[in-house]
Design a protein around this motif. Structure first.
Motif, mmCIF file in Angstrom:
data_model
loop_
_atom_site.group_PDB
_atom_site.id
_atom_site.type_symbol
_atom_site.label_atom_id
_atom_site.label_comp_id
_atom_site.label_asym_id
_atom_site.label_seq_id
_atom_site.Cartn_x
_atom_site.Cartn_y
_atom_site.Cartn_z
ATOM 1 N N UNK A 18 37.090 29.995 41.228
ATOM 2 C CA UNK A 18 36.907 31.402 40.628
ATOM 3 C C UNK A 18 37.709 32.589 41.694
ATOM 4 N N UNK A 19 38.722 32.037 42.365
ATOM 5 C CA UNK A 19 39.474 33.253 43.550
ATOM 6 C C UNK A 19 39.037 33.996 44.417
ATOM 7 N N UNK A 20 38.001 32.592 45.585
ATOM 8 C CA UNK A 20 37.761 33.037 46.869
ATOM 9 C C UNK A 20 38.687 32.855 47.851
ATOM 10 N N UNK A 21 39.828 32.103 47.416
ATOM 11 C CA UNK A 21 40.853 32.252 48.813
ATOM 12 C C UNK A 21 41.470 33.266 48.445
ATOM 13 N N UNK A 22 41.819 33.675 46.935
ATOM 14 C CA UNK A 22 42.761 34.540 46.597
ATOM 15 C C UNK A 22 42.209 35.757 46.783
ATOM 16 N N UNK A 23 40.977 36.341 46.629
ATOM 17 C CA UNK A 23 40.688 37.983 47.634
ATOM 18 C C UNK A 23 40.524 38.029 48.456
ATOM 19 N N UNK A 24 40.627 36.766 49.565
ATOM 20 C CA UNK A 24 40.915 37.606 50.928
ATOM 21 C C UNK A 24 42.702 37.368 51.493
ATOM 22 N N UNK A 25 43.607 36.050 50.536
ATOM 23 C CA UNK A 25 44.694 36.554 50.697
ATOM 24 C C UNK A 25 45.448 37.360 49.746
ATOM 25 N N UNK A 26 44.580 38.525 49.178
ATOM 26 C CA UNK A 26 44.589 39.840 48.727
ATOM 27 C C UNK A 26 45.361 41.583 49.269
ATOM 28 N N UNK A 27 44.655 41.154 50.572
ATOM 29 C CA UNK A 27 44.267 41.814 51.808
ATOM 30 C C UNK A 27 45.540 41.523 52.692
#
Length: 247
Positions: A46-55
């Motif tokens: 559900x994109x948990x890590x992706x959202x942090x990487x996007x920062x």
């Protein structure tokens, strides 16, 4: 190799119950990369890590084989969600500064996936995979959870779960790797929140489908007694094992 999908059937519950990862982990990963143009988060769920990487990265490609999981993912302007399995080549050669896999590497056909990683990573790129096992709370609660995890659900865990239990020591990595164990997940939960998380376990879902009953009920009385006041908040910890690889 068929896509091993253990979470689509309860994707919404999974998204609501699973803990996020610490900001310090992503700050560390960012510090290991000489460029921050593109990161690929494989098996993003559900994109948990992706959202942090996007920062940290200009562009994040977040892939998963499950359409149901991706439907639960939160959108961001610089995240591209794609439904594709870990073993399927779809990225340009030498296009990624970082490839991450959060709590999912044990489900992959590792040889094909690592071929994929070697192809898409830049020469100076980094690979990071991490996993966590059973949460730690306090001795009485941990003992009840261990009964559920090992004795009741033991036969319902897929064999790949053993790779997590062994902290990925049994996986052969085709990179120069370092094992880092200084990060952990920590949340303050009441009893209901803990039970929601346990309900998201794939083995519990498999037990329920096979037997038509909720195995959590078998230990609920003991769990309540060990916890005390159900509204009492306790610190829940999951030690992380991070495998950091370089080409």
């Amino acid at each position: 190799m068929a896509f091993k999908d253990h979470f689509s059937a309860h994707a919404q519950a999974y998204a609501q119950a699973r803990p996020g990862y610490p900001a310090q982990l992503f700050e560390f990963l960012g510090s290991q990369c000489s460029s921050h143009e593109t990161a690929w988060d494989c098996a993003t769920g559900n994109g948990q890590a992706a959202l942090s990487l996007a920062k940290i990265f200009d562009r994040v490609i977040a892939s998963d084989g499950s359409a149901e999981q991706l439907q639960q993912a939160e959108a961001a302007d610089n995240i591209e969600y794609r439904q594709v399995t870990a073993e399927t080549p779809f990225l340009e050669a030498h296009s990624c500064d970082l490839v991450t896999v959060a709590q999912a590497l044990h489900w992959f056909a590792s040889d094909k996936f690592f071929d994929n990683v070697r192809s898409c990573l830049k020469p100076e790129g980094r690979f990071a995979a991490w996993c966590y096992g059973v949460q730690q709370i306090c001795t009485p609660v941990d003992a009840v959870v261990a009964t559920l995890y090992e004795e009741i659900l033991g036969a319902y865990w897929p064999p790949e779960r053993q790779l997590v239990e062994n902290r990925y020591r049994d996986i052969s990595f085709p990179f120069e790797t370092s094992v880092i164990e200084r990060f952990s997940l920590s949340l303050d939960w009441n009893l209901a929140q803990l039970c929601s998380y346990i309900t998201s376990w794939s083995a519990l879902q498999r037990y329920s489908r096979h037997n038509g009953t909720d195995p959590l009920q078998l230990v609920r009385e003991a769990l309540v007694a060990a916890w005390g006041d159900a509204e009492q908040v306790r610190r829940v910890n999951w030690p992380l094992t991070l495998i950091l690889g370089r080409m």
